[in-house]
Design an enzyme around this catalytic site. Structure first.
Site, PDB file in Angstrom:
ATOM      1  N   ASP A 171      31.409  20.441  59.446  1.00 49.42           N
ATOM      2  CA  ASP A 171      32.616  21.010  60.593  1.00 49.42           C
ATOM      3  C   ASP A 171      33.055  19.652  60.719  1.00 49.42           C
ATOM      4  OD1 ASP A 171      35.003  21.849  61.271  1.00 49.42           O
ATOM      5  OD2 ASP A 171      34.900  24.109  61.715  1.00 49.42           O
TER       6      ASP A 171
HETATM    7  C1  BGC Z   1      37.566  23.131  62.335  1.00 47.91           C
HETATM    8  C2  BGC Z   1      38.160  23.186  60.121  1.00 47.91           C
HETATM    9  C3  BGC Z   1      39.315  21.974  60.073  1.00 47.91           C
HETATM   10  C4  BGC Z   1      38.237  20.856  60.711  1.00 47.91           C
HETATM   11  C5  BGC Z   1      39.742  19.988  60.188  1.00 47.91           C
HETATM   12  C6  BGC Z   1      37.987  21.994  62.738  1.00 47.91           C
HETATM   13  O1  BGC Z   1      38.436  22.231  63.542  1.00 47.91           O
HETATM   14  O2  BGC Z   1      37.368  24.388  62.450  1.00 47.91           O
HETATM   15  O3  BGC Z   1      38.511  24.197  59.758  1.00 47.91           O
HETATM   16  O4  BGC Z   1      38.990  21.850  58.298  1.00 47.91           O
HETATM   17  O5  BGC Z   1      38.994  20.514  61.772  1.00 47.91           O
HETATM   18  O6  BGC Z   1      40.201  19.517  60.549  1.00 47.91           O
END
Ligand code: BGC
Length: 874
Positions: A287
């Site tokens: 993530d």
């Molecule tokens: C979120 C993810 C997301 C990523 C990219 C993160 O803060 O937890 O779910 O895919 O950002 O936007």
């Protein structure tokens, strides 16, 4: 002038009407195939320079040709984000390696449609709405919309679906995921991913694992202390289904720390479980910002860093040079990524779409509407005392076509969420931008038709229009603060009553507390940055007010009781003059980056509903929210409809449901608690945690499992949902058979029961539509284990959505496998089927009152993992 629905649809879909048929015709063919994704138009052909482009070769051979030609720098380019300057489209990208014909990989959110402000896409209903449909085929269609639009936008990997367990209704991302139940999540994730990947788009299931809150996320304080058993039985099954059944290309490791180990460097999770136990051949991406180490992550099984390369750029090259990460490990990381890129045809048909493409189509719009309609849950539709009424004495469905000007069929539509401030979607990376939203008011007007008078009263000011808190009431005056700092002041209420306090805090996570109690958590993300809370204040009393974390541009605003009174009075007058009052309420405070402080609806919506209900006994409340909300007015209203965050078709779906063009058939994917004191993780040590730990001490008792175990009656149970017709259940039969594991090995620990065991028990039951209109019901089967298993009283193990004409019956057959009967045995380190008597419950809700059919069977010997187990009927 407000545009009509027809105008909106024409504006939205100026072309591409043919695409309507595309999903319907092409999709089943893709899915009937081997599970291989569809690929696009012919692209690069094999050349002497890049022989791995030869599609006739097996994937492993193609990887084998390419890998030795890659330098250390090439390899690290593939395992990390390239940074904003190199970004192709999407939230992040790897760098292309033209010399070796390796295309860039672009990754884009998200779970509820193409996110991050990308235009020309369909805003689908939230994941929880899809879950409320309990409909696997809709999940396939939902996924196909996402896959097709991602592809049209030129991305390679969709960051979704989100399948984390909704452990607590305060979780800011409750809307984005499916449900509180591992079986339901697993049942929906496979078809959704199948849909995404059928369009040639890779699906990256997230967030692996135990990511169930925003508070302290991506810090060591979100340290879930969770048992191995709860991990396997509650928090992992949806990921197992995503990787094993749906063959997801990749997995995103989460912001959580699990038993002191950060998820993106958790070798137990990434290597032992995902890699070895499940044999997952795909890749793991972090993530965004969830990676905190180089060698520890690489050696634990993290294949790709996103969005940057702080750990897997130069640092990884140094770690390889220093021997902290072996070349073999790096090669494995690269191999896993390349394998999926070859599998999805990316070398020969790299995404051809473009950021400016109009990806939305009429077919996609139809899927969005279908999910919003099917996910709508009718929570209450009580008989009214006023028996003069034609529609069988209930407020819903509404009747269209009354004589204009007559009160007989007229509708008062009330609330900011009905028109001025509709809540279609939750915030954060799952938020999808659509300029084509149909508001509840527009949808109701369209469904009511020209002969049914519809009058609108906003009732409350939108949160964005409130005035700064009067200087005389607040000492010292609020003028923002530095992020991380806390403003503390004294608030003196000029009169007794309900006030609305609002905080606008763009970009900064901000907490508002009153007398030490947190009442608002503002994440500072789209779609709204102004959040409000209704509070009761006493005249002359001095309250301590704190605003923590807000930046200098933050605003603190309010509405006093006397400022609120005229709007509420107008709503009451409109309600009194109409046959039916429809109050649309919303919770627009659900978003990534903050958990909700409470379940109370924002603003003074509870006051508004109560005032309207007192004026009109036929008051219908429509809730637009991604999670359970408190309903202090429940006993005083005639009907309640939960539409979740319905996406861009909000009003279209609502109009169809309210006027009975669609019979609501949604069932709750989450328990609605009577109060926060009742939820499974009710102590601060459990949620959001204290002293650097989040205790998952409720163990297996998550969601309805907890309410059942503690004999707690929630406001509405998991699985519950009414309809405009009625269903009766009869004739349950249980046919025990024999099981033979398909995987051999010594003892129960080697029993890979996960879906691999053969048929064990067949249960059938007959359901009849005993009402006067067609409708659908969700037939649910819950299993009660023998006491020796130590399981909660009942667990969902099968369900089927049935649609029946009036008077029609259907016999539904369920098959339970050895895995359905098994529990995770910590000592054995595996799944075990216990000996003893199992109870079967069949009905259309998790509460005992909704489970009229009961049966039982006995397992006479423990499943050994090898041979048939004889089952004897009682
Ligand atoms: C979120 C993810 C997301 C990523 C990219 C993160 O803060 O937890 O779910 O895919 O950002 O936007």
């Amino acid at each position: 002038m407000v545009p009509g629905i027809g105008d909106l649809l024409i504006r939205r879909f100026p072309r591409n009407a043919l695409a309507a048929g595309l999903l319907a015709v092409a999709l089943p063919a893709f899915l009937a195939a081997t599970g291989s994704p569809a690929t696009g138009a012919p692209g690069q052909a094999a050349s002497p320079r890049c022989p791995w482009l030869n599609q006739a070769l097996p994937v492993s051979q193609r990887v084998g040709l390419l890998l030795p030609r890659m330098s250390l720098a090439d390899k690290t380019a593939l395992v990390a984000g390239a940074g904003a300057s190199q970004q192709v489209i999407g939230t992040a990208s790897t760098k292309a390696i033209p010399r070796l014909c390796v295309p860039a990989m672009s990754l884009e959110d998200g779970p509820n449609g193409v996110g991050d402000g990308v235009s020309g896409v369909t805003q689908l209903p939230a994941g929880v709405s899809l879950a409320a449909t309990w409909d696997r085929s809709l999940a396939t269609r939902y996924g196909a919309v996402i896959g097709s639009e991602e592809r049209a936008k030129g991305t390679m990997v969709n960051l979704g679906p989100t399948v984390n367990i909704d452990r607590d209704p305060r979780w800011g991302r409750s809307f984005e995921t499916y449900s509180e139940d591992p079986y339901l999540n697993a049942a929906l994730v496979a078809p959704e991913i199948g849909g995404v990947q059928s369009q040639g788009e890779m699906s990256q299931v997230k967030h692996f694992a135990v990511y169930n809150q925003e508070t302290n996320r991506n810090t060591s304080s979100d340290n879930a202390v969770v048992s191995e058993r709860a991990l396997h039985e509650i928090y992992l099954p949806a990921f197992w289904a995503a990787t094993q059944r749906a063959k997801a290309s990749s997995v995103m490791c989460s912001y959580a720390t699990i038993n002191n180990v950060s998820a993106c460097q958790d070798a137990d999770l990434l290597t032992t479980i995902l890699g070895q136990r499940w044999g997952f051949p795909g890749f793991v991406t972090s993530d965004y910002g969830a990676q905190h180490a180089t060698a520890a992550s690489a050696n634990a099984g993290l294949d790709q860093e996103m969005p940057g390369n702080a750990y897997y750029g130069t640092a990884l090259r140094s770690a390889v040079a220093a021997g902290q990460v072996s070349v073999a490990t790096l090669n494995q990381m690269v191999t896993r990524i390349l394998t999926q890129m070859f599998r999805f045809g990316e070398f020969n048909h790299a995404p051809a779409g473009s950021a400016r493409a109009e990806a939305t189509t009429p077919a996609h719009q139809a899927v969005s509407t279908a999910v919003a309609e099917a996910g709508t849950v009718l929570l209450k539709n009580a008989p009214l005392k006023d028996a003069l009424l034609k529609n069988r004495g209930r407020a819903l469905p509404l009747r269209a076509g009354a004589v204009a000007g007559s009160v007989a069929g007229s509708v008062a539509v009330i609330g900011p969420a009905a028109s001025a401030a509709p809540a279609d979607a939750g915030g954060g990376s799952a938020y999808v931008t659509s300029p084509f939203q149909v508001t509840p008011l527009q949808g109701i007007r369209a469904a009511a038709g020209p002969r049914t008078p519809v009058r609108y009263a906003q009732g409350l000011p939108p949160d964005t229009s409130l005035a700064p808190v009067a200087g005389s009431a607040l000492t010292p005056a609020f003028a923002g603060a530095r992020p991380g700092q806390t403003y503390t002041g004294t608030l003196t209420a000029p009169q007794t009553g309900t006030y609305v306090l609002a905080v606008k805090s763009p970009g900064d996570r901000t907490i508002l507390s009153l007398d030490g109690r947190e009442i608002l958590a503002v994440p500072g993300t789209a779609p709204t940055t102004t959040y409000s809370a209704g509070v009761s204040l006493r005249a002359g009393h001095r309250y301590t007010l704190q605003v923590a974390g807000a930046g200098p541009s933050a605003r603190l605003t309010w509405a006093t009781p006397s400022q609120l009174a005229p709007g509420i009075a107008k709503a009451v007058a409109a309600a009194r003059a109409a046959r039916t009052a429809v109050v649309v309420v919303s919770d627009d405070t659900e978003s990534e980056a903050a958990d909700r402080a409470r379940l109370t609806l924002p603003s003074a919506q509870d006051e508004l509903v109560s005032a309207v209900a007192a004026a009109n006994p036929r008051t219908v409340v429509v809730i637009d929210a991604g999670a359970p909300v408190a309903m202090p007015w429940l006993s005083r209203v005639a009907a309640v409809v939960d539409a979740w965050y319905p996406g861009e078709s909000n009003g279209t779906a609502l109009g169809a449901v309210l006027f009975g063009k669609v019979n609501p058939g949604g069932h709750l994917p989450v328990t609605f608690p009577a109060s926060l004191a009742q939820v499974p993780a009710s102590t601060p040590a459990q949620f959001p945690g204290a002293n650097g730990k989040v205790l998952y001490s409720e163990g297996l008792d998550v969601g309805y499992r907890y309410y059942d175990a503690k004999n707690e009656t929630p406001l509405f149970p998991f699985g519950y949902g009414l309809s405009y017709t009625r269903f009766a259940y009869r004739d349950v039969t249980v046919t025990p058979g024999q099981v033979r594991n398909s995987v051999s090995g010594p003892g129960p620990t080697s029993c890979r029961c996960n879906g691999q065991s053969r048929r064990l028990v067949t249960v059938s039951a007959t359901v009849t539509n005993t009402g006067r209109v067609a409708g659908s019901d969700v037939v649910q089967l819950y299993l009660g284990d023998p006491a020796v298993a130590g399981e909660p009283p009942r667990q969902l193990k099968a369900f089927r959505k049935v649609t029946l004409a009036p008077g029609q019956s259907q016999t539904v057959r369920f098959t339970l496998t050895g895995h359905d009967l098994s529990y995770w045995d910590d000592a054995a380190g595996g799944w075990v089927v216990p000996v003893g008597r199992f109870q079967i419950y069949v009905g259309d809700s998790s509460a005992l009152a909704g489970l009229p059919l009961r049966a039982a069977f006995t397992v006479t010997s423990t499943l050994t993992g090898q041979e048939a187990t004889a089952l004897a009927m009682p």
